[in-house]
Design a protein around this motif. Structure first.
Motif, short mmCIF file in Angstrom:
data_model
loop_
_atom_site.label_atom_id
_atom_site.label_comp_id
_atom_site.label_asym_id
_atom_site.label_seq_id
_atom_site.Cartn_x
_atom_site.Cartn_y
_atom_site.Cartn_z
N VAL A 5 0.84 -1.20 0.00
CA VAL A 5 0.00 0.00 0.00
C VAL A 5 0.87 1.25 0.00
O VAL A 5 0.62 2.21 -0.74
CB VAL A 5 -0.94 0.00 1.22
N MET A 6 1.92 1.25 0.80
CA MET A 6 2.82 2.41 0.88
C MET A 6 3.49 2.67 -0.46
O MET A 6 3.60 3.82 -0.91
CB MET A 6 3.87 2.17 1.96
N GLU A 7 3.93 1.62 -1.14
CA GLU A 7 4.58 1.79 -2.45
C GLU A 7 3.59 2.34 -3.48
O GLU A 7 3.97 3.15 -4.34
CB GLU A 7 5.15 0.45 -2.92
N ALA A 8 2.34 1.93 -3.39
CA ALA A 8 1.32 2.45 -4.30
C ALA A 8 1.07 3.93 -4.03
O ALA A 8 0.89 4.72 -4.97
CB ALA A 8 0.03 1.66 -4.16
N VAL A 9 1.07 4.32 -2.76
CA VAL A 9 0.91 5.73 -2.41
C VAL A 9 2.07 6.55 -2.97
O VAL A 9 1.88 7.66 -3.47
CB VAL A 9 0.81 5.90 -0.88
N GLU A 10 3.28 6.01 -2.91
CA GLU A 10 4.45 6.70 -3.46
C GLU A 10 4.28 6.97 -4.94
O GLU A 10 4.78 7.97 -5.46
CB GLU A 10 5.72 5.87 -3.22
N ARG A 11 3.59 6.08 -5.65
CA ARG A 11 3.37 6.25 -7.08
C ARG A 11 2.23 7.21 -7.38
O ARG A 11 1.95 7.50 -8.54
CB ARG A 11 3.08 4.90 -7.75
N GLY A 12 1.55 7.67 -6.32
CA GLY A 12 0.46 8.61 -6.52
C GLY A 12 -0.90 7.96 -6.71
O GLY A 12 -1.85 8.63 -7.13
N CYS A 13 -1.01 6.67 -6.42
CA CYS A 13 -2.28 5.97 -6.62
C CYS A 13 -3.32 6.40 -5.58
O CYS A 13 -3.00 6.59 -4.41
CB CYS A 13 -2.07 4.46 -6.51
N LYS A 14 -4.56 6.53 -6.02
CA LYS A 14 -5.67 6.80 -5.12
C LYS A 14 -6.13 5.50 -4.47
O LYS A 14 -5.79 4.41 -4.92
CB LYS A 14 -6.84 7.44 -5.88
N ASN A 15 -6.94 5.63 -3.42
CA ASN A 15 -7.38 4.45 -2.68
C ASN A 15 -8.09 3.43 -3.57
O ASN A 15 -7.88 2.23 -3.46
CB ASN A 15 -8.30 4.86 -1.53
N LYS A 16 -8.96 3.92 -4.48
CA LYS A 16 -9.71 2.98 -5.32
C LYS A 16 -8.78 2.23 -6.28
O LYS A 16 -9.01 1.06 -6.59
CB LYS A 16 -10.81 3.71 -6.09
N HIS A 17 -7.71 2.90 -6.73
CA HIS A 17 -6.76 2.23 -7.62
C HIS A 17 -5.92 1.22 -6.85
O HIS A 17 -5.60 0.15 -7.37
CB HIS A 17 -5.86 3.27 -8.29
N ALA B 235 -6.93 -0.39 -4.20
CA ALA B 235 -7.83 -1.52 -3.93
C ALA B 235 -7.93 -2.44 -5.13
O ALA B 235 -7.85 -3.67 -5.00
CB ALA B 235 -9.21 -0.98 -3.54
N ALA B 236 -8.09 -1.85 -6.32
CA ALA B 236 -8.20 -2.66 -7.54
C ALA B 236 -6.90 -3.40 -7.83
O ALA B 236 -6.91 -4.57 -8.22
CB ALA B 236 -8.58 -1.76 -8.72
N GLU B 237 -5.78 -2.73 -7.62
CA GLU B 237 -4.48 -3.33 -7.91
C GLU B 237 -4.19 -4.51 -6.99
O GLU B 237 -3.64 -5.54 -7.42
CB GLU B 237 -3.39 -2.27 -7.76
N LEU B 238 -4.57 -4.37 -5.71
CA LEU B 238 -4.25 -5.41 -4.73
C LEU B 238 -5.40 -6.39 -4.52
O LEU B 238 -5.24 -7.37 -3.77
CB LEU B 238 -3.88 -4.75 -3.39
N GLY B 239 -6.55 -6.13 -5.15
CA GLY B 239 -7.68 -7.04 -5.01
C GLY B 239 -8.31 -7.01 -3.63
O GLY B 239 -8.73 -8.05 -3.11
N ILE B 240 -8.38 -5.81 -3.03
CA ILE B 240 -8.97 -5.66 -1.71
C ILE B 240 -10.01 -4.55 -1.74
O ILE B 240 -10.15 -3.84 -2.74
CB ILE B 240 -7.90 -5.35 -0.63
N GLN B 241 -10.75 -4.38 -0.66
CA GLN B 241 -11.77 -3.34 -0.58
C GLN B 241 -11.14 -1.98 -0.26
O GLN B 241 -10.07 -1.91 0.37
CB GLN B 241 -12.79 -3.69 0.50
#
Length: 211
Positions: free
Chosen positions: A151-163, A165-171
């Motif tokens: 999750v932290m690495e996705a935040v570093e890339r600028g991903c929003k919560n919904k993205h 969730a979709a990337e990791l297959g979680i809610q």
């Protein structure tokens, strides 16, 4: 010698930068344009090492250009510069692909530091753009889990919560819970602070002491 292209809404700013860089060794301005389209053409033709683009063109126009440059086979270290930046604005440009963010009020030494840092492949921003610089990076009070690291690495890339969730297959709610735990463990406040911390900890972000 490293080559620099400048794209700015104000011709006087371009000439001012050109004059500043005349005294610098190993840096030469090879293009000076005042529209995005002309700037794109100059970069394609001249392939400069570094591009400075004016924030005043607007976030969407600049971020679209950054996306175009990321897919280019010839890398260009791009610096977004402007009269002022908030912490959020600076981080948004970094996440969009900028190698640096720089204020037009910066001293010559600061400008040169920024140019040389991004040319080496690092990311640069002024330390006074970050409110909690002393907290970056902050050691975690307890280790992050594998999922929290994702999750932290996705935040570093600028991903929003919904993205995320979709990337990791979680809610989305699960993403929010992971972020809450990450903030508690690291002591960092806000997702932009988290992204800055990650970049700095990996040695990808250089900061000046301020201007």
């Amino acid at each position: 010698m490293s080559t620099v292209a400048v794209c700015d809404t104000q011709p006087i700013a371009i000439e001012g930068l050109r004059s500043l860089l005349e005294s610098a060794e190993s840096l030469r301005v090879v293009a000076a344009e005042n529209t995005v389209m002309d700037g794109i053409g100059a970069v394609r033709e001249l392939r400069p090492s570094i591009l400075l683009v004016d924030k005043a063109f607007g976030y969407q126009a600049v971020s679209d250009w950054l996306a175009m440059l990321r897919s280019s086979p010839v890398p260009v270290a791009t610096i977004v510069w402007g009269s002022s930046f908030s912490e959020v604005e600076a981080m948004r440009f970094i996440q969009a692909g900028a190698s640096g963010v720089l204020r037009k009020t910066a001293s010559l030494d600061t400008v040169l530091e920024c140019l040389r840092t991004v040319e080496r492949g690092n990311t640069w921003m002024s330390g006074d753009m970050v409110r909690d610089l002393d907290r970056l990076p902050h050691p975690a009070h307890s280790p992050l889990t594998a999922r929290e690291l994702q999750v932290m690495e996705a935040v570093e890339r600028g991903c929003k919560n919904k993205h995320i969730a979709a990337e990791l297959g979680i809610q989305i709610g699960t993403v929010k819970i992971h972020l809450k735990h990450i903030f508690e463990k690291t002591g960092i406040r806000g997702r932009y602070g988290l992204a800055l911390s990650g970049l700095k900890e990996k040695g990808l972000l250089s900061m000046s002491a301020g201007q």
